[in-house]
Design a protein around this motif. Structure first.
Motif, PDB file in Angstrom:
ATOM      1  N   ALA A   8      16.975 -16.533  20.689  1.00  0.00           N
ATOM      2  CA  ALA A   8      17.167 -17.950  21.008  1.00  0.00           C
ATOM      3  C   ALA A   8      17.911 -18.686  19.901  1.00  0.00           C
ATOM      4  CB  ALA A   8      15.818 -18.619  21.262  1.00  0.00           C
ATOM      5  N   THR A   9      17.690 -18.287  18.663  1.00  0.00           N
ATOM      6  CA  THR A   9      18.376 -18.950  17.545  1.00  0.00           C
ATOM      7  C   THR A   9      19.879 -18.734  17.635  1.00  0.00           C
ATOM      8  OG1 THR A   9      16.446 -18.673  16.108  1.00  0.00           O
ATOM      9  CG2 THR A   9      18.569 -19.074  15.038  1.00  0.00           C
ATOM     10  N   ARG A  10      20.276 -17.492  17.863  1.00  0.00           N
ATOM     11  CA  ARG A  10      21.711 -17.191  17.994  1.00  0.00           C
ATOM     12  C   ARG A  10      22.310 -17.941  19.181  1.00  0.00           C
ATOM     13  NH1 ARG A  10      22.691 -11.054  18.167  1.00  0.00           N
ATOM     14  NH2 ARG A  10      21.511 -11.209  20.112  1.00  0.00           N
ATOM     15  N   LEU A  11      21.593 -17.974  20.292  1.00  0.00           N
ATOM     16  CA  LEU A  11      22.078 -18.666  21.476  1.00  0.00           C
ATOM     17  C   LEU A  11      22.284 -20.149  21.196  1.00  0.00           C
ATOM     18  CD1 LEU A  11      22.724 -18.858  24.503  1.00  0.00           C
ATOM     19  CD2 LEU A  11      20.250 -18.935  24.939  1.00  0.00           C
ATOM     20  N   ASN A  12      21.326 -20.775  20.541  1.00  0.00           N
ATOM     21  CA  ASN A  12      21.439 -22.201  20.236  1.00  0.00           C
ATOM     22  C   ASN A  12      22.591 -22.479  19.273  1.00  0.00           C
ATOM     23  OD1 ASN A  12      20.471 -24.944  20.436  1.00  0.00           O
ATOM     24  ND2 ASN A  12      19.724 -24.723  18.334  1.00  0.00           N
ATOM     25  N   GLU A  13      22.775 -21.603  18.289  1.00  0.00           N
ATOM     26  CA  GLU A  13      23.881 -21.789  17.341  1.00  0.00           C
ATOM     27  C   GLU A  13      25.219 -21.758  18.068  1.00  0.00           C
ATOM     28  OE1 GLU A  13      23.198 -18.659  14.551  1.00  0.00           O
ATOM     29  OE2 GLU A  13      21.761 -19.834  13.345  1.00  0.00           O
ATOM     30  N   ARG A  14      25.342 -20.884  19.059  1.00  0.00           N
ATOM     31  CA  ARG A  14      26.599 -20.793  19.801  1.00  0.00           C
ATOM     32  C   ARG A  14      26.807 -22.004  20.705  1.00  0.00           C
ATOM     33  NH1 ARG A  14      26.363 -14.240  21.159  1.00  0.00           N
ATOM     34  NH2 ARG A  14      27.236 -13.596  19.136  1.00  0.00           N
ATOM     35  N   ILE A  15      25.732 -22.486  21.311  1.00  0.00           N
ATOM     36  CA  ILE A  15      25.841 -23.698  22.136  1.00  0.00           C
ATOM     37  C   ILE A  15      26.353 -24.864  21.295  1.00  0.00           C
ATOM     38  CG2 ILE A  15      24.524 -25.434  23.420  1.00  0.00           C
ATOM     39  CD1 ILE A  15      22.659 -23.120  24.318  1.00  0.00           C
ATOM     40  N   GLN A  16      25.770 -25.014  20.107  1.00  0.00           N
ATOM     41  CA  GLN A  16      26.171 -26.133  19.246  1.00  0.00           C
ATOM     42  C   GLN A  16      27.579 -25.935  18.681  1.00  0.00           C
ATOM     43  OE1 GLN A  16      24.189 -28.550  19.695  1.00  0.00           O
ATOM     44  NE2 GLN A  16      22.666 -27.212  20.649  1.00  0.00           N
ATOM     45  N   ALA A  17      27.962 -24.703  18.385  1.00  0.00           N
ATOM     46  CA  ALA A  17      29.310 -24.440  17.864  1.00  0.00           C
ATOM     47  C   ALA A  17      30.361 -24.724  18.926  1.00  0.00           C
ATOM     48  CB  ALA A  17      29.410 -22.988  17.388  1.00  0.00           C
ATOM     49  N   LEU A  18      30.125 -24.302  20.158  1.00  0.00           N
ATOM     50  CA  LEU A  18      31.079 -24.565  21.230  1.00  0.00           C
ATOM     51  C   LEU A  18      31.213 -26.065  21.468  1.00  0.00           C
ATOM     52  CD1 LEU A  18      32.965 -23.540  23.462  1.00  0.00           C
ATOM     53  CD2 LEU A  18      30.968 -23.295  24.944  1.00  0.00           C
ATOM     54  N   ALA A  19      30.123 -26.801  21.287  1.00  0.00           N
ATOM     55  CA  ALA A  19      30.127 -28.247  21.533  1.00  0.00           C
ATOM     56  C   ALA A  19      30.993 -29.008  20.532  1.00  0.00           C
ATOM     57  CB  ALA A  19      28.697 -28.789  21.492  1.00  0.00           C
ATOM     58  N   GLN A  20      31.357 -28.372  19.437  1.00  0.00           N
ATOM     59  CA  GLN A  20      32.234 -29.036  18.462  1.00  0.00           C
ATOM     60  C   GLN A  20      33.677 -29.064  18.931  1.00  0.00           C
ATOM     61  OE1 GLN A  20      30.510 -30.584  15.985  1.00  0.00           O
ATOM     62  NE2 GLN A  20      28.860 -29.647  17.198  1.00  0.00           N
ATOM     63  N   ILE A  21      34.027 -28.217  19.888  1.00  0.00           N
ATOM     64  CA  ILE A  21      35.393 -28.183  20.419  1.00  0.00           C
ATOM     65  C   ILE A  21      35.496 -29.194  21.551  1.00  0.00           C
ATOM     66  CG2 ILE A  21      37.147 -26.771  21.563  1.00  0.00           C
ATOM     67  CD1 ILE A  21      35.951 -24.350  20.182  1.00  0.00           C
ATOM     68  N   GLY A  22      36.349 -30.197  21.362  1.00  0.00           N
ATOM     69  CA  GLY A  22      36.460 -31.275  22.330  1.00  0.00           C
ATOM     70  C   GLY A  22      35.342 -32.288  22.203  1.00  0.00           C
ATOM     71  N   LYS A  23      34.706 -32.341  21.047  1.00  0.00           N
ATOM     72  CA  LYS A  23      33.565 -33.232  20.850  1.00  0.00           C
ATOM     73  C   LYS A  23      33.964 -34.696  21.003  1.00  0.00           C
ATOM     74  CE  LYS A  23      29.999 -34.393  17.432  1.00  0.00           C
ATOM     75  NZ  LYS A  23      29.453 -34.087  16.082  1.00  0.00           N
ATOM     76  N   ILE A  24      33.156 -35.454  21.734  1.00  0.00           N
ATOM     77  CA  ILE A  24      33.318 -36.908  21.814  1.00  0.00           C
ATOM     78  C   ILE A  24      31.977 -37.558  21.474  1.00  0.00           C
ATOM     79  CG2 ILE A  24      35.250 -36.965  23.430  1.00  0.00           C
ATOM     80  CD1 ILE A  24      33.291 -37.396  25.703  1.00  0.00           C
ATOM     81  N   GLY A  25      32.012 -38.514  20.564  1.00  0.00           N
ATOM     82  CA  GLY A  25      30.773 -39.136  20.100  1.00  0.00           C
ATOM     83  C   GLY A  25      29.906 -38.115  19.388  1.00  0.00           C
ATOM     84  N   GLU A  26      28.609 -38.344  19.423  1.00  0.00           N
ATOM     85  CA  GLU A  26      27.687 -37.449  18.746  1.00  0.00           C
ATOM     86  C   GLU A  26      27.272 -36.263  19.599  1.00  0.00           C
ATOM     87  OE1 GLU A  26      26.632 -37.478  15.521  1.00  0.00           O
ATOM     88  OE2 GLU A  26      28.238 -38.973  15.396  1.00  0.00           O
ATOM     89  N   THR A  27      27.251 -36.445  20.926  1.00  0.00           N
ATOM     90  CA  THR A  27      26.697 -35.393  21.780  1.00  0.00           C
ATOM     91  C   THR A  27      27.604 -34.976  22.930  1.00  0.00           C
ATOM     92  OG1 THR A  27      25.576 -37.056  23.141  1.00  0.00           O
ATOM     93  CG2 THR A  27      24.327 -36.100  21.307  1.00  0.00           C
ATOM     94  N   GLY A  28      28.694 -35.705  23.189  1.00  0.00           N
ATOM     95  CA  GLY A  28      29.521 -35.414  24.352  1.00  0.00           C
ATOM     96  C   GLY A  28      30.625 -34.406  24.079  1.00  0.00           C
ATOM     97  N   VAL A  29      31.252 -33.927  25.156  1.00  0.00           N
ATOM     98  CA  VAL A  29      32.413 -33.043  25.036  1.00  0.00           C
ATOM     99  C   VAL A  29      33.432 -33.394  26.113  1.00  0.00           C
ATOM    100  CG1 VAL A  29      31.137 -31.090  24.057  1.00  0.00           C
ATOM    101  CG2 VAL A  29      31.441 -31.239  26.521  1.00  0.00           C
ATOM    102  N   CYS A  30      34.682 -33.127  25.793  1.00  0.00           N
ATOM    103  CA  CYS A  30      35.775 -33.231  26.761  1.00  0.00           C
ATOM    104  C   CYS A  30      36.661 -32.008  26.583  1.00  0.00           C
ATOM    105  CB  CYS A  30      36.578 -34.517  26.546  1.00  0.00           C
ATOM    106  SG  CYS A  30      38.002 -34.657  27.661  1.00  0.00           S
ATOM    107  N   ARG A  31      36.479 -31.035  27.471  1.00  0.00           N
ATOM    108  CA  ARG A  31      37.342 -29.842  27.487  1.00  0.00           C
ATOM    109  C   ARG A  31      37.885 -29.714  28.907  1.00  0.00           C
ATOM    110  NH1 ARG A  31      32.998 -27.604  24.478  1.00  0.00           N
ATOM    111  NH2 ARG A  31      32.194 -26.639  26.377  1.00  0.00           N
ATOM    112  N   LEU A  32      38.885 -30.513  29.210  1.00  0.00           N
ATOM    113  CA  LEU A  32      39.466 -30.472  30.547  1.00  0.00           C
ATOM    114  C   LEU A  32      40.101 -29.116  30.800  1.00  0.00           C
ATOM    115  CD1 LEU A  32      41.150 -33.974  30.891  1.00  0.00           C
ATOM    116  CD2 LEU A  32      38.927 -33.236  31.738  1.00  0.00           C
TER     117      LEU A  32
END
Length: 418
Positions: A8-32
């Motif tokens: 679960a730790t590895r999975l969560n780290e990857r979720i958060q790392a992917l969220a940095q690409i196209g990040k909007i604000g603190e928690t959003g993403v835009c990857r059209l």
């Protein structure tokens, strides 16, 4: 409950790392879909597929595919996955947990030395969302041989065609012409996804098993009247396209609520007004209609009523109109044998997940036309999705991924080691 076998730790780290690409604000993403951000996300996910012991590549439809080879490469494969493209104002969990959870499943099998009986493919499908080119499920429809004649010529709001976007992404649309889907190649498809609704939270259940997916009807309506000065044209002499549109929006809302216990939902989510000036009577309005229901007969009846409303409103206000059908899918039900397997493995985990239908469509909707499918839903906070406030706890995501792992291992059992 037995201890989790996935990491679960590895999975969560990857979720958060992917969220940095196209990040909007603190928690959003835009990857059209097919954007530079989408490409960057795909490249990052590709490295994780390779770390998990898969061969990874991008097909002509911009789907990212990772292959874990099994004992019999000729046997029908087990496919897992979802998407990593997002809405323009989206969250970090929609689609992403299905791809990253699937990679975690394969990585655990690799680390344990499990040799599956058949190949396992993990897919990050291209353009599930459909928000950029006003038609979704592109990658999965392409892979399964179900593209439509205008798919590559659809344009985004900047006039870029999907064909041009594919080229910019690094794919060659010419390769699509030679692609042929092999019937029977996929034995089953499993998708992990956040619920995108409030039911699991209201039941205090971390995960659920999907029973079926509502059939979406997407229409684009263009209504044309006549522009005039907002200060001088009497109300009784106007041909106001926006007024006509407003009446249709209200009517759609009322139609969708005719049966309070039904699963019907109706939405107008995009609207463009011409000439778009405060002191000019609107001459032309283009707007979208999204009508969904798990009961196809009921949806057909509501569609007929809605079309009559559009015609009546147009006649009342002297408007011309056109209607373009963008998507028309029937409801698709999950395979009983897969649901039973999910329930049995969940029971071993000490869970009794409820069954619930899906209002949103998913890549599973298209996969259901070529193989049996099953879906696992993960609880999300207040049912919020397509919004930066979208949230699912890693504890719930891990439970969904663990169930996916157990079912995938069971469905591909056939030996240990190499």
């Amino acid at each position: 409950m037995p201890p989790l076998q996935i990491n679960a730790t590895r999975l969560n780290e990857r979720i958060q790392a992917l969220a940095q690409i196209g990040k909007i604000g603190e928690t959003g993403v835009c990857r059209l879909a097919l954007s530079p951000e989408d490409r960057a996300g795909v490249e990052l996910v590709k490295t994780w597929m390779e770390e998990a012991g898969m061969e990874a590549s991008i097909d002509p439809f911009a789907n990212l595919i990772g292959v874990k080879y099994g004992k019999d490469p000729a046997a029908p494969i087990l496919m897992l996955g979802s998407h990593v493209d997002s809405q323009p104002y989206g969250g970090r969990y929609d689609g992403a947990i299905g791809v990253l959870g699937a990679i975690e499943v394969v990585q655990r099998l690799t680390e344990e030395g499990v040799l599956p009986a058949c190949n396992i493919e993990v897919v990050a499908f291209c353009d599930e969302e459909g928000c950029r080119f006003n038609k979704g499920l592109f990658g999965v429809r392409g892979m399964t041989g179900r593209l439509e004649t205008d798919d590559l010529e659809r344009t985004d709001k900047n006039g870029v065609t999907r064909r041009e976007a594919l080229l910019q992404f690094g794919c060659d649309p010419a390769d699509i012409a030679d692609y042929v889907f092999q019937e029977g190649r996929v034995g089953a498809f499993l998708e992990l996804h956040i619920e995108q609704g409030p039911i699991l939270e209201s039941m205090d259940e971390p995960i659920g098993i999907v029973s079926g997916i509502s059939g979406p009807l997407w229409l684009t309506v263009e209504m044309t009247g006549f522009a005039g000065h907002a200060g001088s044209v009497p109300m009784s002499m106007r041909h106001d396209a926006l007024l006509g549109c407003a009446k249709i929006i209200v009517a759609l809302n009322e139609l969708a609520q005719q049966d309070p216990g039904a699963s019907t939902v109706g939405t107008v989510g995009s609207l463009a007004v011409f000439p778009d000036s405060r002191n000019i009577i609107p001459e032309k309005v283009t707007f979208t209609i999204d009508l969904r229901d798990i009961d196809l007969a009921r949806r057909h009846a509501l569609e007929a009523q809605l079309l009559q409303v559009i015609d009546n409103v147009s006649s009342e206000h002297g408007l011309a109109y056109t209607i373009r059908e963008d998507t028309n899918s029937e409801p698709r039900y999950c395979a009983n044998w897969i649901k039973e397997t999910l329930h049995e493995e969940a029971n071993v985990m000490g869970l009794k997940p409820p069954e619930l239908m899906s209002g949103p469509f998913h890549d599973s909707l298209a996969m259901s036309h070529v193989c049996d499918y099953g879906m696992i839903f993960v609880r999300c906070l207040e049912g919020i999705s397509h919004n930066p406030k979208e949230f699912a706890s890693i504890e719930d995501i891990a439970l969904g991924t663990e169930l996916l792992y157990r079912v995938a291992r069971r469905m591909t059992s056939g030996g240990e080691g190499r």
